[in-house]
Scaffold this motif. Structure first.
Motif, short mmCIF file in Angstrom:
data_model
loop_
_atom_site.label_atom_id
_atom_site.label_comp_id
_atom_site.label_asym_id
_atom_site.label_seq_id
_atom_site.Cartn_x
_atom_site.Cartn_y
_atom_site.Cartn_z
N ALA A 741 26.43 49.73 -3.66
CA ALA A 741 26.91 49.78 -2.27
C ALA A 741 25.98 50.69 -1.47
O ALA A 741 25.58 50.38 -0.34
CB ALA A 741 28.34 50.30 -2.24
N ASN A 742 25.59 51.82 -2.10
CA ASN A 742 24.64 52.72 -1.43
C ASN A 742 23.29 52.04 -1.21
O ASN A 742 22.75 52.05 -0.11
CB ASN A 742 24.43 53.99 -2.26
CG ASN A 742 25.51 55.01 -1.97
OD1 ASN A 742 25.68 55.41 -0.83
ND2 ASN A 742 26.29 55.37 -2.99
N ARG A 743 22.77 51.47 -2.28
CA ARG A 743 21.45 50.83 -2.19
C ARG A 743 21.42 49.77 -1.09
O ARG A 743 20.47 49.66 -0.34
CB ARG A 743 21.10 50.15 -3.50
CG ARG A 743 20.38 51.06 -4.46
CD ARG A 743 19.86 50.27 -5.65
NE ARG A 743 19.03 51.12 -6.46
CZ ARG A 743 18.48 50.73 -7.61
NH1 ARG A 743 18.69 49.52 -8.05
NH2 ARG A 743 17.72 51.54 -8.31
N MET A 744 22.49 48.98 -1.04
CA MET A 744 22.50 47.89 -0.07
C MET A 744 22.56 48.44 1.34
O MET A 744 21.92 47.92 2.24
CB MET A 744 23.68 46.95 -0.34
CG MET A 744 23.44 46.11 -1.58
SD MET A 744 24.89 45.25 -2.12
CE MET A 744 24.87 43.85 -1.05
N SER A 745 23.32 49.50 1.52
CA SER A 745 23.36 50.06 2.88
C SER A 745 21.99 50.59 3.27
O SER A 745 21.57 50.51 4.41
CB SER A 745 24.44 51.14 2.99
OG SER A 745 24.05 52.25 2.21
#
Length: 1841
Positions: A741-745
């Protein structure tokens, strides 16, 4: 164990429900009556017993048997074996039926009924096992017992049948008996995963053939609908079974109905894929199925509808499979041609052949799916393994990412089932697993060797056969069959009603027994599934490239920035290769420490550029795993922006498709989860083992091995331990989900959060993926659910970005968590976290964005200012842009040398041009300046594009501009250029391109501020210039008188619609009626005295000078001349009232009065009536031009006089007058008056005249086809065909030649009858219209300037050139022109009368004159030709060139360019016949669209006079601006020999007949060449200015030793300048020497003339042939499309004097000393001794009459016998020669008569005339004796020659 049969059913004909034609079946009895718990009774069996419908038949049919397949809701298959026999129907029942039958049946139908009817009865076995033969035997036995009356109760048989249990698989053998003395042996297959096919596959191949079955196979795998047709039900079942068998290991998961009842045919229109069989009885109903592949088993055909595209196997595989199949099915094929074929090559038996075919398909799948286990991601091991397949990686590693077939198979349902079934690493394995795991290498080695492959096939076939038949020696079956013909006995007992209780007892008894029996435990052989060798894609790449990438990265991290900068372009080029991209990710990895690498600004910049370049070429699938490898790196590399603010690389690499692809993120997530789970279990095992073993094991354990081991141990673990492992795995997945979720943001939120990348249509537009179908909606869709409330932020700016990103991540999390079994609590927690993660990230980004704006801007190159012409002004300051490379290879470095483009610089818009000036981005050529420019007026297409800059991640707005001077600019605006500025630039450009009025063009607006003053003076000096038009129009009105203005009947039709100059014109549309008195229209009476001088300028116009030269009449005595001249100059159009687009003075036959002309003109389009424009001096044949005929004129024109007239008398009189006109032209010809006979072509061909056909067609194929055998053959010279596509030798035309040929448009001349008494003949040709020219030109431009690099072989340069048909059009124009030249040369006159008379007519007429008359091939002549035929005769330059807003919609149609191209083609074939060079033609081609000069503006002389353009050039001579292109060329020609053709050595009176076939035509290099160093060289001041500057700049360096070599780049330098031809070089050196010696430098032309003269005299003395032969010794006339390669040239060329001449005036051969052996080389130096004195054979004073309207002048004449010329000087002492008359051109010397203005008091006999091919010179000597002396001397000179 499983039941052999689940249900036994008796189905009969339902007599109660017989309605209409179709009966129904009903189940009479079924056993057991209660459903089994594990297997409910299938519905609809009665339909399947009689698939074609229940019917009564008049005779008993033999029993039939087939197996239908029903699929239940759990997709379990039930096999229904149907045995059907026929029983008599009780007549009483039939009687009842009759009573029940419909009332409306006819009476006689009852009487026609047969006495006996038979109804079908079916015995059905329902089973989950597919033992077709066993069922056939059992049902057959029951029937036999019934029919033969065997003494065994049927209930016993059925009871035994229903209680029989057999194993499903395992290769056991069971003997069963039903209790009627029968015995059967059932063999179960060894492995239940392999399908059982007996011999159905072999039969299918026999029925349909190899290719057809392969099509069906591919159709089934790629999910198409397949329908089998056959009249046999059993064959339908077998075919369907066979198709499924060859699909193994994939299982078909869609609708599967081998036998479909007729009542259910609507199932065929279902949208989902299916495999269905239907009886061919229903064939007609399958006709309208549009998307179904139909296989007809009986006819052996497979029909694929047009709309269905079946992707076939990838190529080598397809071929191998076909070969293998043909070796199995037809082994004799291989040895069919052998002289001694081996004795036994019979194919195997059907059963074995069946297995061999299946073995081939097994090998095929092993080949297709090899290595698939290496692309499995195991994301959970406990409690159940969860496995995902990484499709992109598989395709990438197998290098099949482009393959359509494999893509579809991997996306299909069958493959999804395959993964879930065969994915788990610990399970029983079968033949396919063995193949993929252990025999991949063997399969690879067998690829080329058919025999090895066949051995393998046979081995596999054996295993497959053994699987189905484990016990070859089977005990004998014993099953009774009914006695022969027992079913035909007349009386049968009907099948009895069975006793349910008895049967049920059997069933209950067996069930009780089974309960007490011990359970059979069969150990499952589970084991680790072998993976096979890993997939390694072969990387083709040179070590050098990888070295470059490595070095560059090392330099960056060692901070050697200069070195890195030099390597950068090479690195960016190398990164196009996959290996280099992987190498980059590995190298960057080495520089990351603890997940972080802090860089300085420049390092960061370079690393980001490399990352962007790497990602730019990745597809959105990321099949090579490059984006995956970069993902951890983009979050590692960063730079410090300020206190506590760090910018990471991910904020600069977001612009790539791959980040918005859901499938990419899923695959990444799964691979990471797999790594973590592997680590989890490695830790567990490590804790239990000593460390030495530990390390060894870590290396060798892959995730699948670990999973397999764990699955093996799972049953042995305690419950708690199991629970603990499940929890650990679950939390691993959960933590990875948070991480992702972090990486995608990071990668989805843009740095500037006000711009939402995801909301751009482009980002998700191209994504095609199954799992991704909802992404688009989530991101670009409405923002219905808002996360604001949850996360507690209210920021309107960024909320939409946040929302869309949150949504994207939510979708992702939902999908992966559901698949990997994350608990619901965890999932909820995740959903709550995501908005916060996104919001936090937005806040950090804001700070980064703020700081990054404060960074000092990257040093951009300084903008260079272009040099402007005098009077050219900047409209807009330069805007920074990148000039992007287009499809021309030279600039991109593809042909060697560094890439000059892309270049960074600025675009400037001036009043005249659009200029790009900048420097290449590639540092190796950084110091070069690149210039590309074109006149604004030549812009023809402008479109917005978006450009991806190679150095930059952002997509920039750009423009693509095409110009008709063959220039293409693709520019991308720099980010500093605001978009509204770019828009403003476009608006300005449009305004300049299409001014409101021609006054707005550059030719008029140039230097306006200065011009006002000049105009004032001009007006005082010569008031008549500007007012001419008004006076002309006024006096016209006075003369004609108002009473005649009423008739407006014949005004030219298109004029009203054409012009925006409506000011005076509305009242000017005057049509002169017939009654005007001729005397009132003489020139002198019309024009007031003040305007007389203006009229003299009319007279001086090109036309008149030319008419006088041709001897067609002079104006001075046109009114008083003798009537014996055949032609006169008519002033009928001097007011432009007869024809607006014609010149004021026209040549017409002497005998035709002006009133007739006015009447005739109405018959022609645009009133362009026939006028003479040229006369042959030899044959006196004339060339006329006119517009095409109006519809109404045609018939009258060609109607024979004695035919009854259809029209009014006036129309008739007009047609007579037209005939009179043509007759007058014919009579003017000397040959006509000589012969007096009427030998025309039409004498005997008039009958065929109307037959159609094309001759010299301008549209068709370009071959000469005949319009009637005779004329065509003679004109096209069929008897002796000539190579040049023109007509052949002229004497074919002589025997019966017409005096006048009319070249007309075929479509106009339909139905025209030729009159046998006329002296003219019509040659109908097909004309192409201007629309074709326009379309062809567009395609030509795209061919010569492709906008992007050509990849498709169908769009190569030559292919596009061919498709443009430009060469065909040239061929057609040249072909017609050569035809006309031939006819003129043979003495016939020609009238060209095509279209409106101003496009193709002009082309043809001009080319004919150019070919026929050498005068037009000189500078003066060509100018005169263009002025006369193109300008005066009204070619619509403004309209065709779309020069103003009014003509914008008509588009650009380069008719004049086409003419110049034709001239260029002739020039190439006759390089010695033209005084001007090729450069001269290019110069005109450029400036006719540039609007720099006024010459080519406006559409006719009338418009030019109206605007006062026509004569102002004379008045304004003193102004700086040159307004006429001709004056400019004259001035330039005096300074430099650039326009001069040094090979000019014309033959006397030569008529040129060029080849016109397309193979003889060359592409004009004007279309393809370009000079990036200075832009187009046609604005001479700009180019010259540059040259001087550079020379001055270079001087100071002379002290240092400089290289003698200079590199010449193919599209950068102008070759003619850098490598001038020898003559130009020598002339330049001579000039330089003269300047150094301080002499006044001589004009180059004089020097050249001297050299030529001395050379000619020497070669005369040596009798060594003419100048041409010596000069052309080493001429190099070859032409290439674009001259490529690098020229190295020694500047000391002076040592070898070489006159190798290119037709361009530029030598492309190195100095070769071609004249080394010839003494004439010395002639070059003889110019320094004056040889004039020896060459004066006779001299004295003569009076000479000047040119038109010039007075007589006294001159000193010198007759030079050596040089063969008559020169004249101002005085005897004068050294400067005033003029030269070449005696070669003199035709005769005759006594003359005094004309107006001759010297007074001189004897009449002292006058004599010298007649040359160009003009007549009038001389006057002092007395008659002197005159005689001159005449004799000249005569002797001529006879000597």
């Amino acid at each position: 164990m499983a039941r052999l049969a689940d249900y036994f059913v008796v189905v009969g004909y339902d007599l109660d429900k017989r309605g209409g034609s179709d009966g129904q079946g009903r189940i009479l009895q079924r056993f057991p009556e209660k459903d089994w718990e594990d297997n409910p009774f299938p519905q609809g069996i009665e339909l399947f017993c009689q698939p074609s419908g229940w019917q009564l038949v008049p005779e008993r049919l033999p029993p039939s048997y087939f197996v239908a397949v029903l699929t239940d809701i759990n997709s379990e298959r039930h096999y229904c074996a149907c045995f059907t026999f026929w029983e008599e129907v009780d007549s009483t029942q039939v009687g009842l039926l009759d009573l029940h039958s419909e009332v409306d049946e006819d009476d006689d139908s009852g009487s026609a009924q047969p006495e006996q009817l038979f109804a079908p009865r079916s015995l059905v076995l329902v089973s989950r096992l597919d033992h077709s033969e066993v069922f056939r035997n059992c049902l057959g036995l029951i029937y036999t017992v019934h029919i033969d009356g065997v003494n065994v109760p049927l209930e016993t048989l059925i009871g035994n049948l229903l209680t029989c249990l057999i194993p499903i698989a395992g290769g056991s053998q069971r003997t069963i008996t039903l209790g009627a003395g029968d015995r059967q042996v059932i063999q179960t297959p060894i492995s239940d995963s392999l399908p059982v096919s007996s011999c159905s596959v072999a039969v299918l191949f026999r029925q349909l053939g190899i290719i057809n079955v392969l099509y069906l196979f591919c159709a089934a795998l790629t999910e198409h609908k397949i329908l089998f047709l056959s009249s046999s039900y059993q064959r339908l079942s077998d075919a369907c079974r066979a198709l499924l068998a060859i699909m193994f290991p994939l299982k078909y998961s869609f609708t599967y109905v081998p036998i479909l009842p007729g009542k259910l045919l609507e199932v065929l229109s279902t949208p989902t894929p299916f495999i269905i069989g239907v009886n061919s009885f229903f064939r007609s109903e399958t006709q309208e199925l549009l998307d179904v592949v139909i296989a007809d088993l009986d006819g052996g055909t497979v029909t694929i509808p047009e709309c269905v595209h079946i992707s076939l196997l990838p190529d080598p595989l397809l071929h191998q499979t076909q070969t293998a199949l043909s070796m199995v099915l037809d082994p004799e094929l291989e040895v069919a041609d052998h002289a001694f074929p081996p004795a036994s090559t019979q194919p195997s038996t059907l059963k074995i052949q069946d297995k061999e075919i299946r073995a081939v398909f097994l090998l095929l799948f092993a080949h297709l799916f090899r290595g698939y286990r290496w692309c499995l991601h195991i994301i959970r091991i406990h409690p159940e393994p969860v496995i995902r397949f990484h499709k992109a990686a598989f395709l990438g590693k197998r290098a099949l990412s482009e393959d359509d077939f494999l893509m579809k198979v991997l996306d299909g349902m069958a493959f999804a089932g395959f993964v879930s079934e065969r994915g788990p690493p610990y399970r029983p394995i079968d033949l396919f697993d063995e193949l993929v795991g252990n025999e991949v290498e063997r399969i690879r080695l067998e690829e080329g060797d058919n025999h090895k492959m066949m051995n393998h096939v046979k081995e596999l076939a054996e295993q497959l056969f053994k699987n189905e038949n484990p016990y070859p020696a089977v005990a004998m079956h014993k099953v009774q069959r009914p006695k022969e013909s027992s079913h035909l006995q007349s009386r049968h007992t009907s099948f009895p009603h069975l006793d349910e209780v008895t049967v049920q007892l059997f069933i209950d008894h067996a069930a009780a027994k089974q309960k007490t029996a011990p359970p059979i435990v069969k150990a499952e052989m589970k084991r680790m599934v072998p993976s096979g060798p890993p997939l390694g894609g072969v990387l083709a790449n040179s070590a050098r490239r990888l070295e470059v990438v490595r070095n560059c990265i090392t330099y960056i991290f060692e901070n050697k920035m200069l070195e890195a900068k030099k390597l950068m372009p090479a690195v960016l080029r190398a990164l196009k290769g996959r290996a280099a991209r992987l190498c980059l990710t590995q190298e960057l990895n080495l520089h990351v420490l603890q997940n972080r690498a802090v860089l300085d600004d420049q390092q960061f910049d370079y690393v980001v550029r490399m990352m962007n370049c790497t990602l730019q070429d990745c597809s959105h699938m990321d099949e090579h795993g490059i984006a995956a490898a970069l993902l951890p790196l983009v979050t590692a590399f960063c730079r410090k922006l300020g206190a506590g603010i760090t910018q990471f690389a991910y904020s600069c690499v977001q612009e790539h498709m791959v980040w918005t692809n859901m499938q990419f993120w899923e695959a990444m997530f799964y691979s990471d989860v797999q790594n973590h789970i592997r680590a989890l279990y490695l830790e567990v095992s490590e804790n239990e083992q000593p460390s030495s073993v530990r390390n060894a094991r870590v290396q060798e354990h892959g995730a699948l091995e670990i999973a397999s081991e764990q699955r093996r141990l799972w049953p042995t673990l305690s419950k708690d331990k199991q629970q603990e492992l499940v929890q650990k795995e679950e939390s691993t997945v959960f933590s990875q989900a948070i991480h992702y979720a972090n990486r995608m943001s990071y990668l989805l939120l843009p740095l500037d959060t006000s711009k939402n990348r995801l909301l751009r249509g482009s980002a998700l537009g191209d994504v095609e993926s199954v799992s991704n179908s909802y992404v688009t909606n989530s991101i670009a869709g409405s923002m219905a659910e808002s996360y604001d409330t949850e996360s507690g932020f209210e920021d309107a700016e960024s909320s939409d970005v946040a929302n869309s990103v949150v949504r994207f991540i939510n979708r992702f999390v939902d999908k992966v968590c559901n698949e990997s079994g994350v608990t619901n609590e965890h999932l909820k927690a995740l959903h709550a976290m995501i908005p916060d993660i996104v919001q936090m990230h937005i806040e950090t980004l804001d700070a980064v964005h703020r700081e990054s704006k404060r960074l000092p801007p990257i040093q951009k190159p300084k903008l260079l200012r272009p040099t402007l012409l005098l009077g050219e002004e900047l409209m807009m300051e330069g805007m920074r842009v990148h000039l992007m490379p287009d499809g021309r290879e030279e600039t991109s470095g593809a042909l060697g040398g560094p890439p000059l483009l892309p270049a960074e610089g600025a675009i400037f818009l001036t009043t005249y041009r659009l200029i790009f000036k900048g420097t290449p981005i590639d540092p190796l050529v950084g110091e070069q300046v690149v210039t590309r420019s074109f006149p604004v007026a030549s812009l023809i297409k402008e479109k917005k594009i978006s450009v991806n800059l190679p150095m930059d991640q952002f997509i920039q707005e750009g423009l693509q501009l095409r110009s008709s001077t063959f220039q293409l600019m693709k520019i991308a605006f720099d980010e500093e250029v605001a978009s509204d500025l770019a828009e403003l630039f476009r608006k300005h450009m449009h305004k300049l391109r299409y001014p409101q009025h021609v006054h707005g063009t550059f030719a008029f607006t140039v230097g306006q501020s200065a011009k006002m003053a000049v105009e004032q003076k001009g007006k005082d000096k010569n008031p008549s210039l500007k007012t001419l038009s008004k006076n002309l129009v006024k006096s016209a009105k006075k003369t004609i008188g108002r009473q005649y203005v009423t008739r407006k009947k014949y005004t030219p039709p298109t004029w009203e619609q054409r012009s925006s100059l409506q000011s005076e014109m509305d009242e000017d549309e005057i049509s002169v009626s017939e009654e005007v008195d001729q005397t009132s229209l003489t020139l002198s009476s019309t024009i007031k005295s003040s305007d007389r001088q203006t009229m003299s300028s009319v007279v001086e116009r090109a036309c008149c000078r030319d008419y006088q030269r041709l001897g067609l009449g002079t104006l001075s005595n046109s009114l008083t001349r003798s009537k014996n001249e055949p032609f006169r100059i008519s002033t009928v159009n001097r007011m432009y009232t007869v024809c607006r687009s014609y010149p004021g003075l026209l040549i017409v036959p002497q005998s035709i009065p002006d009133s007739t002309i006015q009447r005739i003109s109405r018959c022609y389009r645009q009133s362009r009536f026939p006028v003479v424009c040229w006369r042959s001096s030899r044959t006196k044949a004339v060339l006329l031009r006119s517009g095409g005929l109006h519809g109404k004129g045609v018939v009258g024109f060609f109607k024979s006089p004695n035919a009854p007239s259809a029209g009014s008398s006036q129309a008739d009189s007009t047609s007579l007058e037209q005939e009179k006109y043509l007759q007058a032209v014919v009579s003017s010809m000397p040959s006509y008056s000589d012969t007096g006979a009427r030998n025309t072509l039409s004498g005997f061909t008039s009958a065929h005249m109307s037959s159609s056909g094309k001759w010299g067609s301008i549209r068709g194929t370009g071959r000469l086809s005949t319009y009637n055998a005779d004329v065509g053959n003679r004109l096209s010279g069929k008897e002796s065909p000539q190579a040049n596509g023109g007509p052949s030798e002229t004497h074919f035309l002589r025997p019966q030649r017409a005096y006048l040929y009319i070249i007309g448009d075929k479509s106009q001349l339909k139905g025209a009858k030729q009159d046998s008494f006329q002296q003219w003949e019509v040659v109908p040709i097909e004309v192409f219209d201007v629309r074709q020219v326009k379309a062809s030109f567009k395609k030509l431009m795209k061919a010569c300037m492709p906008s992007s690099v050509v990849v498709d072989p169908d769009t190569t340069f030559y292919r596009c050139l061919q498709e443009s048909e430009w060469m065909c059009l040239l061929h057609k124009v040249l072909q017609v022109s050569v035809l006309v030249v031939e006819l003129l040369d043979s003495g016939s006159s020609i009238m060209v009368s095509l279209e409106d008379g101003w496009d193709i007519t002009t082309q043809v007429v001009s080319l004919v004159q150019l070919l026929s008359d050498p005068y037009y091939r000189t500078f003066d002549g060509f100018r005169l030709l263009v002025e006369k035929e193109w300008l005066s005769f009204g070619h619509r330059f403004s309209h065709r060139g779309a020069q103003t807003l009014a003509s914008q919609n008509s588009g650009f149609t380069p008719v004049f360019l086409q003419f110049l191209d034709c001239v260029h083609q002739i020039h190439l074939q006759f390089p010695m016949e033209f005084e001007f060079s090729q450069y001269y033609l290019k110069f005109l081609a450029y400036h006719y669209v540039s609007n720099r000069f006024r010459t080519f503006l406006l559409d006719s002389d009338y418009e030019r006079i109206e605007l006062g353009v026509m004569y102002e050039e004379k008045g304004e001579k003193k102004s700086q601006q040159v307004k006429s292109v001709w004056d400019y060329i004259d001035r330039l020609n005096k300074k430099t020999p650039i326009f001069f053709n040094f090979m000019f050595a014309p033959e006397d009176g030569e008529v040129l007949k060029p080849y016109s076939y397309i193979s003889n035509l060359k592409v004009w290099d004007f279309y393809t060449e370009e000079t990036l160093s200075e832009g187009p060289s046609y604005d001479w001041e700009l180019v010259q200015g540059k040259q001087e500057q550079t020379e001055e700049g270079d001087r100071p360096d002379t002290a240092a030793p400089t290289s003698q070599r200079r590199i010449v780049w193919p599209c950068y330098d102008r070759r003619s300048k850098v490598v001038p031809d020898a003559i130009t070089k020598l002339l330049q050196e001579l000039q330089g020497l003269e300047m150094e010696l301080g002499q006044v430098s001589e004009k180059w032309k004089d020097t050249w003339d001297k050299i030529k003269a001395t050379q000619r005299s020497e070669s005369k003395l040596e009798s060594r042939g003419s100048l041409s032969s010596s000069l052309l010794m080493s001429s190099n006339l070859s032409h290439h499309r674009r001259t490529q390669g690098v020229y190295l040239k020694d500047s000391m060329v002076g040592s070898a004097i070489n006159l190798s001449l290119d037709s361009e005036g530029s030598s492309s051969s190195a100095p070769t000393g071609g004249m080394s052996g010839r003494p004439s080389t010395s002639t070059l130096y003889s110019q320094f001794q004056s040889t004039e004195s020896e060459n004066r054979s006779f001299e004295g004073i003569l009076y000479k009459k000047g040119a038109l309207l010039k007075p007589w002048k006294q001159r000193w004449f010198v007759l030079d016998k050596t040089k063969h010329q008559l020169r004249y000087y101002e005085t005897r002492q004068d050294k400067e020669c005033k003029g030269v008359i070449d005696l070669a051109e003199v035709e005769s010397v005759v006594p003359g008569t005094p004309t107006i203005g001759a010297p007074k008091n001189i004897d009449e006999k002292a006058f004599f005339d010298l007649k040359t091919t160009k003009r007549v010179y009038n001389f006057c000597a002092q007395d008659s004796g002197n005159a005689q002396l001159w005449m004799d001397n000249v005569q002797s000179c001529l006879s000597d020659a």
